[in-house]
Every structure is written in C-alpha cells, then in structure tokens.
Design an enzyme around this catalytic site. Sequence first.
Site, PDB file in Angstrom:
ATOM      1  N   CYS A  97       2.592  -8.288   4.418  1.00 39.28           N
ATOM      2  CA  CYS A  97       1.890  -8.417   6.261  1.00 39.28           C
ATOM      3  C   CYS A  97       0.311  -8.252   5.787  1.00 39.28           C
ATOM      4  CB  CYS A  97       1.830  -7.277   7.007  1.00 39.28           C
ATOM      5  SG  CYS A  97       2.039  -7.475   8.554  1.00 39.28           S
TER       6      CYS A  97
ATOM      7  N   HIS B 103       7.733  -6.695   7.152  1.00 43.70           N
ATOM      8  CA  HIS B 103       7.646  -5.934   5.391  1.00 43.70           C
ATOM      9  C   HIS B 103       9.074  -5.352   4.902  1.00 43.70           C
ATOM     10  CE1 HIS B 103       4.015  -4.200   6.176  1.00 43.70           C
ATOM     11  NE2 HIS B 103       3.711  -4.551   7.034  1.00 43.70           N
TER      12      HIS B 103
ATOM     13  N   GLU C  88      10.331  -3.648   3.120  1.00 41.45           N
ATOM     14  CA  GLU C  88      10.241  -2.154   1.952  1.00 41.45           C
ATOM     15  C   GLU C  88      10.800  -1.260   3.577  1.00 41.45           C
ATOM     16  OE1 GLU C  88       7.360  -3.815   2.492  1.00 41.45           O
ATOM     17  OE2 GLU C  88       6.388  -2.296   3.794  1.00 41.45           O
TER      18      GLU C  88
HETATM   19  N1  GLN Z   1      -2.482  -6.684  12.048  1.00 40.31           N
HETATM   20  C1  GLN Z   1      -3.123  -6.225  10.892  1.00 40.31           C
HETATM   21  C2  GLN Z   1      -4.291  -6.831  10.349  1.00 40.31           C
HETATM   22  O1  GLN Z   1      -4.398  -7.658  10.843  1.00 40.31           O
HETATM   23  C3  GLN Z   1      -2.078  -6.528   9.592  1.00 40.31           C
HETATM   24  C4  GLN Z   1      -0.910  -5.354  10.099  1.00 40.31           C
HETATM   25  C5  GLN Z   1       0.449  -5.548   9.327  1.00 40.31           C
HETATM   26  O2  GLN Z   1      -0.177  -4.767   7.947  1.00 40.31           O
HETATM   27  N2  GLN Z   1       1.242  -4.547   9.543  1.00 40.31           N
HETATM   28  O3  GLN Z   1      -4.480  -6.961   8.836  1.00 40.31           O
END
Ligand code: GLN
Length: 188
Positions: A67, A162, A164
């Site tokens: 992410c 994710h 995890e």
């Molecule tokens: N939207 C977040 C970002 O721009 C990422 C979200 C997340 O890691 N769950 O960093």
Amino acid sequence: MREHVETLNSLGVNPVEVRTLEQLAHVDALVIPGGESTVIDKLTRLFDLADPIKKRIAEGMPVLGTCAGLIMLADSLSDGTSDQQTFGGLDVTVRRNAFGAQVDSFETSIEMPVVSSTPVAATFIRAPIIEHVGPRATVIAQLADGTVVGAQQDNIIGISFHPEVSGESRIHKYFLNVVADALGSSER
Ligand code: GLN
C-alpha cells in the site's frame, strides 16, 4: 505494522523495527508497511533515512512494500503531492487513493501465480493502483478487471493491498524466498 510482525513470526522470522540508520545497517531486508506515504516520505527525509534506504535498495536489499509502501517504491507517481518524493527502484507509475472516497476499503481474493496456484486474500485500504508498468518491472498481481495491483523488479516487490490484515502469509513467504536468494548469492 503489528500484523506484518505477526505474519513474519508465524513464518519463523523475528523482524526488528527500523527507525534509525544504525538499525537499517543491521537488517538484510525491509518491509515498508501501509500508512500514509506523504508522512513516510517526510519522516524518512527528516531523519536522514531516505537516501540510505534508496542506496540499500539500489544495492539489492530485498524490500516488500504494501500500500503506502508500494507508493514509496514507485519510480513515479501520477498524483503525488507537489513535493512528494519516493525511494523508487520499481519501474512503475502509481496512482494514490485510486479507488476513490466511496470505496474506502474492501476485501477480495486475487490470482497471484508467483505466490500460489490458489487465490490470495487481499484487503485494500485507501489503496493505490499501478497505472503503468515499465520494462524493468513484472506484473505479479491483478484484479479480475485487469487493474495491476502488484509488481516485482528483482529484489523489489510492491503490492497495493494488505495481505497481513487478512491473515494471508503466502506473499511474505514468497518474499522470504527472495531474501534467502539474495543472501545466498551475496555469500557465494
Ligand atoms: N492512501 C495512502 C497513501 O497515499 C495509503 C493507504 C494505506 O497504506 N493503506 O499513502
């Protein structure tokens, strides 16, 4: 973060948290967790960790970004904030928050043949997508509609979601194989 530690523990690995240069120097591999990429960028620059992390990645240190971690590994962002920087290394262009405000988070299962012949569990939380994959990177995960949500370039693995938080450990297991390969080849 806690879930990454628990997932790695379940695979027999005891990770340490990296907050200082000294700690960075002692690890063989790095997991960059979710969170907020603009904050990870600001803090790692403020604490003089950004350049050393870039250097280690360029030298072949295995790294798994989930992410916001994927965002940090992308060579370019299509909608970063004006001064937002990434560590880079993964030849992709990433769009942040690509599923929009209405779809804040969702769980699904996706095909990820490099990891397993059966689908893996994936939770997307304000997740980015990979809009463009350059020639040095390989697609390793896609949604059913073809949206690219995972890519790998040698030692660098970035995924939009994710695993995890869904109790999915097969991607971490795959990452540990990449780590073992990297350690094996550096000792040869
Ligand atoms: N939207 C977040 C970002 O721009 C990422 C979200 C997340 O890691 N769950 O960093």
